[in-house]
Design a protein around this motif. Structure first.
Motif, PDB file in Angstrom:
ATOM      1  N   LEU A  75      32.411  15.982   7.912  1.00  0.00           N
ATOM      2  CA  LEU A  75      32.125  17.141   8.766  1.00  0.00           C
ATOM      3  C   LEU A  75      31.791  16.830  10.229  1.00  0.00           C
ATOM      4  O   LEU A  75      31.483  17.724  10.997  1.00  0.00           O
ATOM      5  CB  LEU A  75      31.006  18.017   8.151  1.00  0.00           C
ATOM      6  CG  LEU A  75      31.273  18.478   6.707  1.00  0.00           C
ATOM      7  CD1 LEU A  75      30.045  19.147   6.117  1.00  0.00           C
ATOM      8  CD2 LEU A  75      32.466  19.419   6.643  1.00  0.00           C
ATOM      9  N   ALA A  76      31.848  15.546  10.647  1.00  0.00           N
ATOM     10  CA  ALA A  76      31.834  15.180  12.064  1.00  0.00           C
ATOM     11  C   ALA A  76      30.669  15.757  12.867  1.00  0.00           C
ATOM     12  O   ALA A  76      30.860  16.399  13.895  1.00  0.00           O
ATOM     13  CB  ALA A  76      33.174  15.609  12.702  1.00  0.00           C
ATOM     14  N   GLY A  77      29.461  15.510  12.404  1.00  0.00           N
ATOM     15  CA  GLY A  77      28.258  16.044  13.048  1.00  0.00           C
ATOM     16  C   GLY A  77      28.184  15.795  14.550  1.00  0.00           C
ATOM     17  O   GLY A  77      27.860  16.706  15.320  1.00  0.00           O
ATOM     18  N   LYS A  78      28.500  14.555  14.972  1.00  0.00           N
ATOM     19  CA  LYS A  78      28.363  14.231  16.403  1.00  0.00           C
ATOM     20  C   LYS A  78      29.354  14.998  17.272  1.00  0.00           C
ATOM     21  O   LYS A  78      29.082  15.238  18.446  1.00  0.00           O
ATOM     22  CB  LYS A  78      28.545  12.729  16.638  1.00  0.00           C
ATOM     23  CG  LYS A  78      27.411  11.889  16.101  1.00  0.00           C
ATOM     24  CD  LYS A  78      27.654  10.422  16.382  1.00  0.00           C
ATOM     25  CE  LYS A  78      26.870   9.545  15.428  1.00  0.00           C
ATOM     26  NZ  LYS A  78      27.405   9.543  14.048  1.00  0.00           N
ATOM     27  N   VAL A  79      30.490  15.361  16.695  1.00  0.00           N
ATOM     28  CA  VAL A  79      31.482  16.090  17.497  1.00  0.00           C
ATOM     29  C   VAL A  79      30.945  17.481  17.834  1.00  0.00           C
ATOM     30  O   VAL A  79      31.137  17.978  18.951  1.00  0.00           O
ATOM     31  CB  VAL A  79      32.852  16.160  16.776  1.00  0.00           C
ATOM     32  CG1 VAL A  79      33.904  16.758  17.696  1.00  0.00           C
ATOM     33  CG2 VAL A  79      33.297  14.776  16.314  1.00  0.00           C
ATOM     34  N   TYR A  80      30.241  18.099  16.891  1.00  0.00           N
ATOM     35  CA  TYR A  80      29.620  19.403  17.182  1.00  0.00           C
ATOM     36  C   TYR A  80      28.523  19.244  18.233  1.00  0.00           C
ATOM     37  O   TYR A  80      28.365  20.087  19.119  1.00  0.00           O
ATOM     38  CB  TYR A  80      29.055  20.035  15.899  1.00  0.00           C
ATOM     39  CG  TYR A  80      30.155  20.531  14.987  1.00  0.00           C
ATOM     40  CD1 TYR A  80      30.738  21.782  15.199  1.00  0.00           C
ATOM     41  CD2 TYR A  80      30.648  19.745  13.952  1.00  0.00           C
ATOM     42  CE1 TYR A  80      31.773  22.242  14.386  1.00  0.00           C
ATOM     43  CE2 TYR A  80      31.682  20.187  13.136  1.00  0.00           C
ATOM     44  CZ  TYR A  80      32.241  21.436  13.364  1.00  0.00           C
ATOM     45  OH  TYR A  80      33.265  21.868  12.566  1.00  0.00           O
ATOM     46  N   MET A  81      27.756  18.148  18.136  1.00  0.00           N
ATOM     47  CA  MET A  81      26.698  17.891  19.126  1.00  0.00           C
ATOM     48  C   MET A  81      27.322  17.617  20.495  1.00  0.00           C
ATOM     49  O   MET A  81      26.807  18.054  21.518  1.00  0.00           O
ATOM     50  CB  MET A  81      25.820  16.714  18.674  1.00  0.00           C
ATOM     51  CG  MET A  81      25.022  17.030  17.407  1.00  0.00           C
ATOM     52  SD  MET A  81      24.103  15.610  16.752  1.00  0.00           S
ATOM     53  CE  MET A  81      22.643  15.631  17.800  1.00  0.00           C
ATOM     54  N   ALA A  82      28.449  16.916  20.476  1.00  0.00           N
ATOM     55  CA  ALA A  82      29.149  16.625  21.739  1.00  0.00           C
ATOM     56  C   ALA A  82      29.732  17.905  22.330  1.00  0.00           C
ATOM     57  O   ALA A  82      29.669  18.139  23.536  1.00  0.00           O
ATOM     58  CB  ALA A  82      30.255  15.599  21.489  1.00  0.00           C
ATOM     59  N   ARG A  83      30.286  18.766  21.467  1.00  0.00           N
ATOM     60  CA  ARG A  83      30.858  20.038  21.934  1.00  0.00           C
ATOM     61  C   ARG A  83      29.779  20.896  22.601  1.00  0.00           C
ATOM     62  O   ARG A  83      30.054  21.632  23.550  1.00  0.00           O
ATOM     63  CB  ARG A  83      31.484  20.786  20.750  1.00  0.00           C
ATOM     64  CG  ARG A  83      32.245  22.042  21.161  1.00  0.00           C
ATOM     65  CD  ARG A  83      32.909  22.730  19.991  1.00  0.00           C
ATOM     66  NE  ARG A  83      31.946  23.368  19.101  1.00  0.00           N
ATOM     67  CZ  ARG A  83      32.285  24.125  18.053  1.00  0.00           C
ATOM     68  NH1 ARG A  83      33.548  24.307  17.749  1.00  0.00           N
ATOM     69  NH2 ARG A  83      31.353  24.662  17.290  1.00  0.00           N
ATOM     70  N   ALA A  84      28.534  20.753  22.115  1.00  0.00           N
ATOM     71  CA  ALA A  84      27.415  21.503  22.703  1.00  0.00           C
ATOM     72  C   ALA A  84      26.919  20.851  23.997  1.00  0.00           C
ATOM     73  O   ALA A  84      25.943  21.318  24.586  1.00  0.00           O
ATOM     74  CB  ALA A  84      26.283  21.606  21.684  1.00  0.00           C
ATOM     75  N   GLY A  85      27.543  19.766  24.400  1.00  0.00           N
ATOM     76  CA  GLY A  85      27.202  19.119  25.682  1.00  0.00           C
ATOM     77  C   GLY A  85      25.938  18.273  25.644  1.00  0.00           C
ATOM     78  O   GLY A  85      25.380  17.929  26.689  1.00  0.00           O
ATOM     79  N   LEU A  86      25.491  17.904  24.446  1.00  0.00           N
ATOM     80  CA  LEU A  86      24.188  17.241  24.325  1.00  0.00           C
ATOM     81  C   LEU A  86      24.167  15.795  24.830  1.00  0.00           C
ATOM     82  O   LEU A  86      23.095  15.238  25.047  1.00  0.00           O
ATOM     83  CB  LEU A  86      23.719  17.282  22.865  1.00  0.00           C
ATOM     84  CG  LEU A  86      23.583  18.678  22.259  1.00  0.00           C
ATOM     85  CD1 LEU A  86      23.133  18.599  20.800  1.00  0.00           C
ATOM     86  CD2 LEU A  86      22.581  19.519  23.053  1.00  0.00           C
TER      87      LEU A  86
END
Ligand SMILES: [Zn+2]
Length: 484
Positions: free
Chosen positions: A172-183
């Motif tokens: 589920l690629a957790g970091k990609v969602y965090m990256a998409r949020a600009g974190l």
């Protein structure tokens, strides 16, 4: 086979001060080593708890909480549930530039439950297990962040330290969602580490991957009475996989494609009106995956036309390959040498050999030495990580540290067993120290940060990072009783 169990007391400790004494180190660096030693009992306890929780992707409620709570107790500002993921969090300390990030994972793998012993026996039948050592990864990174925070508290270094609690790496690629949020956007440098069977500053990239589901929709009919009225979705799925398999001959050797049928009809006497294939396409570069993906789309279209059915292609997620940073790896390597090799007791070496024998592999002991820095880039090993996406946003430095016997089978019960005892703990504390020391260099040395950034920009080139994700929020599963 005899089973050896260890007392926690045998886990203490890895490298003697005399080894450290061979290299002259700064007061700040000495304080990092002292801090990790001061916290090691807590770190081992937290790691063992996450090991026992063994929670899978996006369900790591207890694991995330124990890390976030500990960070808060240590004086970090903790923001929980970032990027719309309940188990993702950021713990920060300090203010202003530079901002150095360090990532920690904690998710487990389904079906790998195992006790910390040399024979295969689940802790709880059918449960998940820490087959990638992420209990050590998350805790070890937090240990390094705490050591830096203590230096900041004393006014010895300036800037911001940020620990990222990054869930769902295995799926589920957790970091990609965090990256998409600009974190990750405002970081100067980001660090991480991964459990391994060798100690080295990572100079090897990973594979880019894209994950698709291809579905076909036909018309069901009696397979013997009136098959002319039916259109088989399964025929289309088979044409599709035949096309994918024929394409294998005409792609670069670095491409990997693997699939499973996730639906293929229910009974032979009904023409299947639904069939679907779950396909992953990998290559050493994002660009290569994109090219093969376009050809895959035509194969799906052709297969649907041949079978006279409809088709749909759904993007599940995609990961970038890891951009390595040689300047960063060199600094990391020099700090590994300060800490020195990991040494093991005779009991630990026997444990390693017995568990490998039990698994059916060669008994090679444990390798605690520091591998020389690889300067020539090899082709990436088979596998992908969502750290790759972060490495396209900010410069990323990765440490690999020994937490299992030499040449251990990864994602197996062997890795689970070693991650719950002293062999795993030693690798984790080694990572805390090495990453802490490296961050001292990054905070203190502006010229070094600039060099790392310049190399990052050169390697990234024109590629503009874009999250390979479907629209909408992260796929957080409903909270169940077992995932409190
Ligand atoms: Zn992993």
């Amino acid at each position: 086979m005899k089973t050896i169990t260890f007392l926690l007391s045998t886990t203490l400790f890895l490298c003697s001060l005399s080894t450290i004494g061979q290299k002259k180190i700064s007061k700040n660096k000495q304080e990092i080593l002292n801090s990790v030693e001061k916290h090691q009992k807590d770190l081992i306890q937290i790691s063992d708890q996450i090991w026992a929780f063994a929670e899978t992707a996006m369900k790591e409620y207890n694991s995330a909480k124990i890390l976030a709570d500990y960070a808060e107790q240590q004086g970090f500002r903790v923001e929980r549930g970032v990027a719309e993921i309940p188990t993702a969090f950021i713990a920060s300390y300090g203010s202003g530039k530079p901002i150095i990030g360090i990532m920690g994972e904690f998710d487990a793998l389904p079906g790998l439950s195992q006790k910390a012993q040399t024979t295969k026996s689940p802790l709880k039948e059918g449960d998940a297990g820490q087959g990638c050592g992420h209990n050590l990864f998350g805790t070890g990174s937090l240990g390094a962040a705490i050591a830096i925070k203590e230096l900041m508290e004393k006014g010895k270094i300036k800037g911001t330290i940020r620990f990222y609690g990054t869930p769902a790496e295995e799926d589920l690629a957790g970091k990609v969602y965090m990256a998409r949020a600009g974190l990750f956007d405002d970081l100067d440098v980001c660090l991480d580490w991964h459990p391994d069977y060798e100690n080295k500053a990572n100079m090897q990239s990973t594979q880019a991957v894209t994950d698709y589901t291809i579905s076909f929709k036909g018309i069901s009919a009696h397979a013997a009475a009136d098959p002319w009225n039916g259109r088989s979705a399964l025929d289309a799925a088979e044409f599709f996989t035949t096309g994918i398999n024929s394409m294998r001959e005409h792609v670069e050797p670095s491409v990997r494609m693997h699939y499973v049928y996730t639906s293929a009809g229910k009974v032979p006497n009904v023409i299947p009106d639904e069939a679907s294939v779950w396909l992953w396409i990998r290559d050493s570069k994002r660009e290569g995956v994109a090219q093969v993906s376009e050809r895959m789309k035509n194969i799906a279209k052709g297969a649907a036309l041949m079978a006279g059915v409809e088709y749909d292609i759904k993007l599940n997620s995609g990961l970038y390959e890891l951009l390595i940073n040689e300047t960063g790896a060199k600094v990391l390597h020099s700090n590994m040498e300060i800490v020195g090799p990991i040494t093991y007791t005779q009991d630990e070496i026997s444990f390693a050999n017995q568990i490998m024998k039990e698994y059916g592999l060669e008994e090679n002991g444990i390798n605690g030495n520091i591998k020389p820095l690889e300067t020539k880039n090899k082709n990436p090993s088979g596998g992908s990580t969502d750290v790759g996406d972060v490495s396209y946003i900010v410069p990323e430095i990765t440490l690999l540290a020994t937490t299992a016997p030499y040449k251990s089978p990864w994602h197996s019960w062997v890795v689970v067993a070693c991650g719950g005892m002293s062999i795993g703990h030693k690798g984790m504390l080694y990572a805390s120290k090495t990453l802490g020391l490296t961050m001292v260099d990054l905070f203190e040395n502006e010229k070094l940060r600039k060099e790392i950034k310049a190399e990052f920009l050169k390697r990234k080139g024109d590629e503009v990072w874009k999250a390979m994700l479907p629209e909408g929020p992260p796929p957080v599963p409903a909270k169940t009783e077992s995932s409190k």
